[in-house]
Design an enzyme around this catalytic site. Structure first.
Site, mmCIF file in Angstrom:
data_model
loop_
_atom_site.group_PDB
_atom_site.id
_atom_site.type_symbol
_atom_site.label_atom_id
_atom_site.label_comp_id
_atom_site.label_asym_id
_atom_site.label_seq_id
_atom_site.Cartn_x
_atom_site.Cartn_y
_atom_site.Cartn_z
ATOM 1 N N SER C 40 -38.829 12.566 -9.758
ATOM 2 C CA SER C 40 -38.124 11.764 -8.904
ATOM 3 C C SER C 40 -37.485 12.456 -7.693
ATOM 4 O O SER C 40 -36.794 12.023 -7.001
ATOM 5 C CB SER C 40 -36.879 11.031 -9.630
ATOM 6 O OG SER C 40 -36.148 11.946 -10.535
ATOM 7 N N HIS C 176 -28.924 -29.490 10.379
ATOM 8 C CA HIS C 176 -30.250 -29.855 10.373
ATOM 9 C C HIS C 176 -31.217 -29.407 11.322
ATOM 10 O O HIS C 176 -32.228 -30.014 12.120
ATOM 11 C CB HIS C 176 -30.665 -31.601 10.021
ATOM 12 C CG HIS C 176 -29.912 -31.995 9.101
ATOM 13 N ND1 HIS C 176 -30.509 -32.188 7.529
ATOM 14 C CD2 HIS C 176 -28.536 -32.151 8.841
ATOM 15 C CE1 HIS C 176 -29.486 -32.724 6.609
ATOM 16 N NE2 HIS C 176 -28.230 -32.861 7.381
ATOM 17 N N LYS C 304 -44.314 -11.293 28.202
ATOM 18 C CA LYS C 304 -43.446 -11.569 27.178
ATOM 19 C C LYS C 304 -41.909 -10.952 27.031
ATOM 20 O O LYS C 304 -42.209 -9.590 27.473
ATOM 21 C CB LYS C 304 -44.165 -11.473 25.693
ATOM 22 C CG LYS C 304 -45.259 -12.310 25.487
ATOM 23 C CD LYS C 304 -45.003 -14.003 25.249
ATOM 24 C CE LYS C 304 -44.344 -14.143 24.144
ATOM 25 N NZ LYS C 304 -45.067 -14.229 22.844
ATOM 26 N N GLU C 311 -36.156 -10.432 14.808
ATOM 27 C CA GLU C 311 -37.259 -10.800 13.866
ATOM 28 C C GLU C 311 -37.189 -9.866 12.623
ATOM 29 O O GLU C 311 -37.642 -10.289 11.671
ATOM 30 C CB GLU C 311 -38.847 -10.902 14.402
ATOM 31 C CG GLU C 311 -38.909 -12.044 15.586
ATOM 32 C CD GLU C 311 -39.962 -11.756 16.557
ATOM 33 O OE1 GLU C 311 -41.155 -11.981 16.082
ATOM 34 O OE2 GLU C 311 -39.670 -11.411 17.712
ATOM 35 N N TYR C 338 -30.779 5.379 -22.746
ATOM 36 C CA TYR C 338 -31.731 5.655 -21.626
ATOM 37 C C TYR C 338 -33.169 5.380 -21.757
ATOM 38 O O TYR C 338 -33.676 6.126 -22.703
ATOM 39 C CB TYR C 338 -31.280 7.215 -21.092
ATOM 40 C CG TYR C 338 -32.141 7.431 -19.623
ATOM 41 C CD1 TYR C 338 -31.754 7.192 -18.595
ATOM 42 C CD2 TYR C 338 -33.264 8.240 -19.710
ATOM 43 C CE1 TYR C 338 -32.353 7.353 -17.325
ATOM 44 C CE2 TYR C 338 -34.027 8.641 -18.557
ATOM 45 C CZ TYR C 338 -33.438 8.202 -17.283
ATOM 46 O OH TYR C 338 -34.016 8.391 -16.418
#
Lengths: 485, 485, 485, 485
Positions: C40, C176, C304, C311, C338
């Site tokens: 890890s 809405h 553009k 986003e 564990y």
């Protein structure tokens, strides 16, 4: 109706004639919560017709291998047929539904025994609820996929109808919800059709993965009796042969997972369509008008026409995703062989199916009744320099490398903005060529450049297969027409 | 390294030769957070070889339709080949990786332009990053499925090896983690093989759903240039033809979703196997001994031999499920056409793939090196009345309806418990027949009943196809042998 | 870089001086895949400073209860301080990071032993990695919440700044996505502030649930040594006392789950804001203009200006949801004590934290630099009958029951539509009273009705606490001003 | 009952007296699918009592500020009280439930208008369904948390009862499902109590985050009427004051999300307990015997006693996780202000609540009726070197650094294994000291080392706070005793 609403009603006390079918050692009947806790009857009764179909196939196989007599088979078939008719008619009110029998399988078997005696006691020969429910699930999935095919057909027809009516309207397409290139309305409709048709193919592809018959696997290890599993499978149209391994056959819920996933992607696809059309239906866009049947009003604001059905279609993606996650969670890390956890598979699968099925049907109705507002759409087509890409492609045809063409058009767009012009076609030829010259491609533009400008021109110029302009739309629509006729 | 670890290094200041390839209007370079926020280079550089393959196919098509010259094509091919070699060799250290170019596509195009000038500027003709990345993703998926095929082959060989060595050992099977029927070890191994082989077929079935070529769809609507999309697809082995619709082709992430789902079910299947074997490896079961390479010790308790690899395999189901949910969430409710959200698809798909791929490889190693402890397993085979079902089936053969037989055996099990006997075979023939008589089937048992008792007898008696006893195991193993040879 | 990218580099061969710290029985070093599979270190090294802080607290406690000497403590403290400095400086390049030691804990302990010998060997007295990592996780969470507090402060300041600049602009609100009632821009900004501030409070509330110290719980059962767990806790500012039970302390990952959930809701909240502003930034709405730093261009379409950062903020909700699901999946159905599965908690938590933290910071920047376009917004204020509810409320004030008033206004809206009028204020007083009369409330309207019509009038009329009009906004802004100063 | 089961019955045709309450523009009544699609009545009727409570509070406030008369208020209160009584009695059969009215709110308002006329028409003054349902949800959550408190109390009592009866039995604890250290049964029971009690605190902490009153926020922007929102809140025990902002108040579903999350973690905690006890109930462990009421049998295998209730508890984690994901999905990326998607919140929240509530109650019953089998547990206590850690701690007390002690014990464990000894206590003092000498700590052991060996000795030696041995258990039990009395 307190916050906690018990799911089902309480069991009848005392011994009953059907008690012989009760599993040994089932202590749950002694505790009302336990009875309610383990039952699946409240939702799995929906499988009754599949359960009976499977039982008949099983009984015929038992007869074939000589484990029951012709008379036994006749009694079983007659008994099950009459039970099926009773339930068809009485539904939830059928008196055979007994919550202390836990599930649809035991209720039907008990009713059969009550009707036909020992022949009924022989039905479960070489069978366990573990392989029985695995079969019922697969039969239900096959039926449900058939049912969805019908609804998909409505959806396809709905969109094709719309495409035939409004498909030729020129409109902007969007990436990043910013105006991108001009398309025709039909070009976008074909996109929804492509995505939804893939959803249908996914459903079928995944169902095929799970089309082997688990019956005859018994509780886990198979049976010492001479069962003919191929013979059972042969009687079931939806299935193609016996499963490879009995332990896997009774432990797996892949059939449920696979369908839940296919439904989740369908819901996702619908959510994108719904979002798109909710935006199109806003005052600011006003691209579409939804039919009055598919909008509702407000309890406070008298002027509202809300696209509630679209919103619910979008929101119910939650149901489909939630059901998939529920099933994945349920299966995570449990040991092989049947575990009672698996009983819940149907609860989640049914919820997803009902929700997505309804959303598809609603989609079909909305698709076929919605109107694209040509006037509004056309009025704003000049905004957003939708023809910029086409102009760059014109320059490419005239020998300018694309990256350079991209730069030139970028500078022309900025020029328009500086001059407060909304459209590239408002520039003069010398403006075009000035920009080209600066990029070392003098005189790249000729007067035919104006034929590449304006949304109406551009949509006629697309040439690549699958395009969302006139030519692409026409070809795609023809293919759909052919498919649906 | 504070709690917040920035993902990537800072951008270089000042104009650069490759800046011409920079998207117009991209203001992100002016803000360090923005640069870091939009880049995908830190994970999508892994696509470099697929990007180059796609670009070469595109360039050849451009030549075919006359949009670029033979010389341009030669320059592009040479330039890309040299870039591919450089990255093969230098990996993350390749100087062409420039975070301010955001992604693998722009980095490679910029490097190409730097190498070959105007020919490079022509590569992006009729192409957008929107269709380019959709193609790269599909090419990567195809490669990854091939890679997984190799690992699945290792897994299958590992289990077959184990089955050949230890498969004949008689052991209990479990439903509800309670002892159910006797099986042979190989019967359970075949279950894992069946489930994992279905995982492999799912991967292929879902990949096939997404094997059409998006390139040529441009940004969203297609192109006014005479692109030959079929010609592009023909050069790409993994793909079979152009996509139906340009908007759908650039908006869809079904290829990523479908693979993520197939990986999630694979992870789930592995989690069930891992859980089973963790339990088998406990002191109380002691059914298996894991190879020392696949256990680890404790920092505090000196005596521990922990099945960490199995636990991690189980736990990493979280990674696969999480990735699937991430992708589903990402796609929910976004409008059609490319949205920048979609960029994240690779991050999640790669995480799931790396995790599941490793788990499969680990599974192969553990499967082939684990030993089933015959002595321990056999010692307790008498516990749990594993032969109870076989006894009921014996009674069926002797004419007792199954439900009645089930009741008789139930009463015999209770009799054993009352008498403190652990095995049905310890009962006398008269005990058997006494119970039968009480159920109105006197003398149903004969002395051959003892041939149906005891786990060792039962595993030889299974006759149904796919059974987990001797006959089923042998047939299934033979099929696997044949497949793998 | 093939489809499968190994996560980490290979281990060094041969015995090393720090090998004494290696867990007994860890066979993983003998297999390269195993080494990579269990490590890890590639992500948990991020905990080094928390690990050292915890170790120092532990060592001081050991001294306090006499388990180590003053000299031992001094050596440990000096050794750890020097290790901390080394890692601060060298980061990932610190030579103490040895993958075959698996994790941050063993790497630091091994380095300490190498530095200070037997004193270092005493540090792990009465401690296991199980309680050690549980502590490190909680210390990291505390730090991360502090870090998020700073970013939340930026977000709040960003929105308040925007509110101060553009807050008074009158605009439509939407339910809405349909025009509902008029509000001021600041009324909506206050909504984002309210939602995000609740996210911050959730983070704190959930952190408090997990603020007890697990150290001293050992591997699972506690220790026979006279550890003073209160003394350890007293040294750690973030924690308030020892955990109640050792098994729970080492088995629970609630601290990770709780934070992941709080991050998921934060991401969800940001996704709603991002979606709203993406829509506001469309050509059709044009309500806002995003700063150039936070938009980007297209590789194909030169014109553009895409709201990519919004986003990505929306799309990264996937990362947060996925991490939460990953953690929930990981914890489902594992036994107490564990299990190695739990190791992965950090991978998912760190991913969620990094993603949400960045999104919040991006939100702060976008909020403070975005401009609301008053002209555009005002130009369309007359559309959508925004004042319909206010008119109904006027009628209520004039004695008409609300439901009747709702009906009257509904008929007036229809009247406008019939007459092609866009605004209720274009109707004559007699029109109003005609509708009232039909609902049996003749003459309900007086000429002051026009003071209730028109968005600009309505926003000044809101009186209910928390309203999104002028009075509500001013009060709310004042509260925020006060809070931030 | 085909695969698709419609959720609800069909609407009545034609105009009805209550139609005046119908939202303007709601076209759904014209299409049967639409009616079924938008209705929430099938599940939200469960809110009727909360809806009425909220309405009464609202009406009293309207009176207080003079918007309705004393007489109106009296009529409303009387009408609502009588409706509440009717529904209490008739439940789902109440004739006021009309699917074409869509939801509980409209049904009750329509019934009120039918009963009391114009006074009823005034109830909705200054109110929208948007703020009304937000209030109802919060009132339901408060009730549900109260209900859960009662069930938690049963769970706590169940475990404490068990701890009092069987808590002193010495047993092994497990990490990695491998034997770790000896504990007493009560030590593990206290772990379940600690984890579940944290679940209860999480529920309360998260409910507190959502305890402000949304009523008075109207549809989105507030009201022009002089509503006194503080006065409304004052009448509602569960709530503490008005929400800060009207838009946030009507758009947020944090109250549902927060409760769903708290339920998900509760389900997860129960799944770990269930898995543990399923393993304990296996033949191989035989640590516990479940009460006959909480096991069931098999339809095929007569001998089975399956822990079905534990399995269902584990499997229903899927329901809770699925509901959480459904809610998170639903909220992702929707615009601010009420959207119809939000209607589904209750469907998911109720499913999670019902499921977790039942599982908790089942847990209470199982906990209080299960027996730990002291004889079986004790018989195998010698296996697994449970005292290894204690021996290492003995060596620490005798001056050996822990890491060295860990190594010494490791070598002693290996020595036992070589000599086929199962317990460390079977070694001689000289064996101990030989190992110590090799690690350069000669004569570290004295004869008192045997007092630290053997599980029974070790459980008495634990000294750290919260330990799972005798002293820890006794202290923890005392605290629970005190809390529950």
């Amino acid at each position: 109706m307190p916050p906690h609403k018990p799911n089902t009603s309480s069991p009848a006390p005392g011994p009953k004639p059907w008690e012989h079918a009760k599993p040994t050692g089932s202590g749950s009947a002694q505790d009302e919560l336990a009875t309610r806790f383990v039952e699946s009857l409240s939702y799995d009764r929906r499988l009754y017709t599949h359960d009976i179909t499977g039982s008949i196939a099983h009984a015929r196989m038992l007869r074939k291998v000589g484990l029951i007599s012709v008379k036994d088979l006749a009694a079983i078939e007659k008994g099950l047929a009459s039970i099926r008719k009773e339930i068809d008619k009485q539904g939830d009110a059928w008196p055979g539904w007994k919550i202390e029998l836990e599930d649809v399988h035991m209720c039907i078997e008990a009713a059969l025994i009550e009707k036909v005696g020992d022949a009924g006691r022989k039905l479960h020969t070489g069978r366990s609820r573990n392989d029985q429910v695995a079969l019922d699930l697969k039969l239900w999935v096959a039926d449900a996929v058939n049912e969805l095919d019908k609804v998909f057909a409505q959806v396809f027809r709905g969109f094709v109808l719309l495409a035939q009516r409004d498909g030729a309207i020129v409109m902007p397409s969007y990436t990043h919800l910013q105006r991108a290139q001009p398309i025709v309305v039909g070009g976008e409709i074909m996109a929804w059709l492509a995505a939804l048709e893939r959803c249908q193919r996914r459903l079928h592809a995944l169902r095929l993965l799970n089309s082997d018959n688990p019956l005859g696997s018994g509780a886990i290890a198979g049976s010492c009796l001479p069962l003919d599993r191929k013979a059972t499978a042969d009687q079931l149209d939806a299935l193609v042969g016996p499963t490879f391994n009995a332990i896997d056959a009774t432990a797996s819920r892949d059939a449920a997972l696979d369908m839940a996933y296919a439904l989740a992607v369908t819901a996702m696809t619908l959510s994108r369509w719904a979002e798109q059309w909710i935006i199109y239906a806003s005052t600011e866009f006003s691209f579409i008008t939804l039919d009055g049947r598919y909008t509702t009003g407000s309890s406070m604001m008298p002027q509202k026409r809300n696209p509630d059905m679209l919103e619910l279609t979008r929101g119910r993606t939650g149901t489909a995703y939630g059901s998939l996650v529920a099933l994945l969670t349920m299966c995570k890390g449990i040991t092989v062989g049947y575990n009672r956890d698996l009983q819940e598979d149907k609860r989640h699968l049914f919820a997803a199916y009902d929700s997505v099925r309804d959303s598809l049907e609603m989609c079909a109705r909305i698709a076929s009744t919605t109107k694209f507002n040509e006037k509004t759409i056309t009025a704003s087509l000049g905004r957003g320099f939708l023809d910029a890409t086409a102009l760059a492609e014109y320059l490419v045809v005239r020998g300018v490398p694309f990256r350079t063409a991209h730069q030139i058009v970028g500078s022309l767009v900025r020029l328009c903005e500086e001059r407060n012009l909304h459209e590239l076609s408002q520039l003069k030829l010398e403006d075009f060529n000035h920009a080209c010259a600066q990029a070392k491609h003098p005189r790249a533009c000729q007067s035919d450049v104006y034929d590449w400008l304006g949304a109406a021109n551009v949509v006629k110029r697309y040439r690549s297969a699958g395009n969302a302009g006139v030519s692409g739309f026409e070809i795609q629509l023809k293919q759909w027409d052919k498919r649906l006729s």
